[in-house]
Structure formats: structure tokens, C-alpha cells
Design a protein around this motif. Structure first.
Motif, PDB file in Angstrom:
ATOM      1  N   THR A   1      53.606  31.978  41.739  1.00  0.00           N
ATOM      2  CA  THR A   1      54.027  33.298  42.204  1.00  0.00           C
ATOM      3  C   THR A   1      53.935  34.359  41.107  1.00  0.00           C
ATOM      4  O   THR A   1      53.513  35.486  41.364  1.00  0.00           O
ATOM      5  CB  THR A   1      55.461  33.240  42.762  1.00  0.00           C
ATOM      6  OG1 THR A   1      55.507  32.264  43.804  1.00  0.00           O
ATOM      7  CG2 THR A   1      55.904  34.589  43.291  1.00  0.00           C
ATOM      8  N   ASN A   2      54.308  34.015  39.881  1.00  0.00           N
ATOM      9  CA  ASN A   2      54.342  34.998  38.797  1.00  0.00           C
ATOM     10  C   ASN A   2      53.145  34.910  37.856  1.00  0.00           C
ATOM     11  O   ASN A   2      53.210  35.408  36.730  1.00  0.00           O
ATOM     12  CB  ASN A   2      55.645  34.855  38.008  1.00  0.00           C
ATOM     13  CG  ASN A   2      56.847  35.214  38.847  1.00  0.00           C
ATOM     14  OD1 ASN A   2      56.833  36.191  39.570  1.00  0.00           O
ATOM     15  ND2 ASN A   2      57.870  34.403  38.770  1.00  0.00           N
ATOM     16  N   VAL A   3      52.063  34.304  38.310  1.00  0.00           N
ATOM     17  CA  VAL A   3      50.838  34.289  37.513  1.00  0.00           C
ATOM     18  C   VAL A   3      50.145  35.628  37.734  1.00  0.00           C
ATOM     19  O   VAL A   3      49.830  35.992  38.866  1.00  0.00           O
ATOM     20  CB  VAL A   3      49.920  33.107  37.893  1.00  0.00           C
ATOM     21  CG1 VAL A   3      48.584  33.204  37.176  1.00  0.00           C
ATOM     22  CG2 VAL A   3      50.601  31.786  37.566  1.00  0.00           C
ATOM     23  N   SER A   4      49.925  36.354  36.655  1.00  0.00           N
ATOM     24  CA  SER A   4      49.399  37.711  36.765  1.00  0.00           C
ATOM     25  C   SER A   4      47.885  37.765  36.908  1.00  0.00           C
ATOM     26  O   SER A   4      47.354  38.697  37.501  1.00  0.00           O
ATOM     27  CB  SER A   4      49.831  38.535  35.551  1.00  0.00           C
ATOM     28  OG  SER A   4      49.421  37.895  34.356  1.00  0.00           O
ATOM     29  N   LYS A   5      47.174  36.763  36.352  1.00  0.00           N
ATOM     30  CA  LYS A   5      45.723  36.765  36.518  1.00  0.00           C
ATOM     31  C   LYS A   5      45.203  35.336  36.435  1.00  0.00           C
ATOM     32  O   LYS A   5      45.771  34.475  35.779  1.00  0.00           O
ATOM     33  CB  LYS A   5      45.038  37.635  35.471  1.00  0.00           C
ATOM     34  CG  LYS A   5      44.889  37.001  34.109  1.00  0.00           C
ATOM     35  CD  LYS A   5      43.998  37.825  33.205  1.00  0.00           C
ATOM     36  CE  LYS A   5      43.660  36.992  31.973  1.00  0.00           C
ATOM     37  NZ  LYS A   5      42.656  37.554  31.148  1.00  0.00           N
ATOM     38  N   PHE A   6      44.127  35.100  37.176  1.00  0.00           N
ATOM     39  CA  PHE A   6      43.438  33.821  37.177  1.00  0.00           C
ATOM     40  C   PHE A   6      42.032  34.042  36.643  1.00  0.00           C
ATOM     41  O   PHE A   6      41.307  34.896  37.141  1.00  0.00           O
ATOM     42  CB  PHE A   6      43.313  33.259  38.601  1.00  0.00           C
ATOM     43  CG  PHE A   6      44.611  32.785  39.195  1.00  0.00           C
ATOM     44  CD1 PHE A   6      45.014  31.478  39.034  1.00  0.00           C
ATOM     45  CD2 PHE A   6      45.412  33.642  39.933  1.00  0.00           C
ATOM     46  CE1 PHE A   6      46.199  31.019  39.595  1.00  0.00           C
ATOM     47  CE2 PHE A   6      46.589  33.198  40.497  1.00  0.00           C
ATOM     48  CZ  PHE A   6      46.988  31.888  40.327  1.00  0.00           C
ATOM     49  N   GLU A   7      41.650  33.283  35.643  1.00  0.00           N
ATOM     50  CA  GLU A   7      40.269  33.318  35.155  1.00  0.00           C
ATOM     51  C   GLU A   7      39.388  32.671  36.225  1.00  0.00           C
ATOM     52  O   GLU A   7      39.800  31.723  36.892  1.00  0.00           O
ATOM     53  CB  GLU A   7      40.205  32.525  33.848  1.00  0.00           C
ATOM     54  CG  GLU A   7      39.012  32.838  32.998  1.00  0.00           C
ATOM     55  CD  GLU A   7      39.134  32.169  31.635  1.00  0.00           C
ATOM     56  OE1 GLU A   7      38.869  30.958  31.554  1.00  0.00           O
ATOM     57  OE2 GLU A   7      39.494  32.869  30.673  1.00  0.00           O
ATOM     58  N   ASP A   8      38.162  33.167  36.410  1.00  0.00           N
ATOM     59  CA  ASP A   8      37.299  32.691  37.491  1.00  0.00           C
ATOM     60  C   ASP A   8      37.060  31.184  37.490  1.00  0.00           C
ATOM     61  O   ASP A   8      37.083  30.556  38.536  1.00  0.00           O
ATOM     62  CB  ASP A   8      35.945  33.413  37.461  1.00  0.00           C
ATOM     63  CG  ASP A   8      36.038  34.814  38.046  1.00  0.00           C
ATOM     64  OD1 ASP A   8      36.981  35.073  38.824  1.00  0.00           O
ATOM     65  OD2 ASP A   8      35.171  35.639  37.728  1.00  0.00           O
ATOM     66  N   ASN A   9      36.837  30.594  36.332  1.00  0.00           N
ATOM     67  CA  ASN A   9      36.497  29.175  36.297  1.00  0.00           C
ATOM     68  C   ASN A   9      37.723  28.260  36.263  1.00  0.00           C
ATOM     69  O   ASN A   9      37.584  27.047  36.149  1.00  0.00           O
ATOM     70  CB  ASN A   9      35.608  28.871  35.090  1.00  0.00           C
ATOM     71  CG  ASN A   9      36.317  29.110  33.770  1.00  0.00           C
ATOM     72  OD1 ASN A   9      37.360  29.744  33.722  1.00  0.00           O
ATOM     73  ND2 ASN A   9      35.749  28.605  32.705  1.00  0.00           N
ATOM     74  N   ILE A  10      38.907  28.800  36.391  1.00  0.00           N
ATOM     75  CA  ILE A  10      40.130  28.011  36.269  1.00  0.00           C
ATOM     76  C   ILE A  10      40.339  27.088  37.464  1.00  0.00           C
ATOM     77  O   ILE A  10      40.991  26.057  37.352  1.00  0.00           O
ATOM     78  CB  ILE A  10      41.349  28.932  36.029  1.00  0.00           C
ATOM     79  CG1 ILE A  10      42.455  28.157  35.313  1.00  0.00           C
ATOM     80  CG2 ILE A  10      41.875  29.508  37.321  1.00  0.00           C
ATOM     81  CD1 ILE A  10      42.110  27.785  33.925  1.00  0.00           C
TER      82      ILE A  10
END
Length: 112
Positions: A50-59
Motif C-alpha cells: 500500500t505504501n510503496v511509492s514507486k515500482f521499478e519496471d523490471n521488479i
């Protein structure tokens, strides 16, 4: 930076993530999961994004790989705070991976 808050309730590990989820920060999360899975014998995980501000594309491929490790150890995972696009990128696994809106709903899927 990724902060990981852990809490155990009724034998289920709750991991609350806050910050950015990148390749570098995922290594920290992956090491933590490995320790809990292989050294502590924990097999039921609730991971709150819920509180993850950004996801890297390859994650998402890294998340999938870690999920496979948990599943191979007969574990189950409940994920909170994932939107529909992220759910599709991670995928669905019947009887081992569940998506819920709120952490408390995890108890409906994970029982000891």
C-alpha cells in the motif's frame, strides 16, 4: 529507500513496505524473506504494498521469482495494496497467492 516493518499475528508474518521498490531495495527484501523462509520456517506471508511509492519496471520478475521460492517451500502469500495492472504483471496462482484490499482479510485465506 525501502523500509520493512514486520509483525507476526496468529502465526502469519505481516511485512509492510514503505518507499521505492527497486532492484537494489528488493535485494534487501529478498534477503529478509530468505532468512524468514529458510532459517525461521515461516511459510505464510502477508506483504503490504500500500505504501510503496514507486515500482521499478523490471521488479515484477524479481517478485515472481521470490514467490516461486515461497511456493516451493509449501508457502502461501497474500498481497495487499496492488492495483489491477500490477496484479496482472505478477500473475495468479490458485491456492497459494491471494490479493486482498486490507490486511485483515488475509486471515480468510491463511490459517495455521
Amino acid at each position: 529507500m525501502l523500509e520493512i516493518e514486520k509483525d507476526v499475528e496468529r502465526g502469519i508474518l505481516f511485512m509492510r513496505l514503505e518507499g521505492g521498490l527497486t532492484t537494489k531495495t528488493f535485494n534487501t527484501l529478498g534477503n529478509e524473506i530468505n532468512y524468514l523462509l529458510y532459517n525461521q520456517g515461516i511459510s505464510n506471508f502477508v506483504i503490504d504494498f500500500t505504501n510503496v511509492s514507486k515500482f521499478e519496471d523490471n521488479i515484477f520478475s524479481k517478485i515472481q521469482s521470490k514467490l516461486v521460492e515461497i511456493f516451493l517451500c509449501c508457502g502461501k502469500v497474500v498481497m495487499c495494496g496492488m492495483n489491477d495492472i500490477y496484479k496482472k504483471r505478477i500473475g495468479f496462482t490458485k491456492d497459494q497467492l491471494y490479493y486482498v484490499k486490507y490486511e485483515k482479510d488475509a486471515f480468510d485465506y491463511l490459517k495455521l
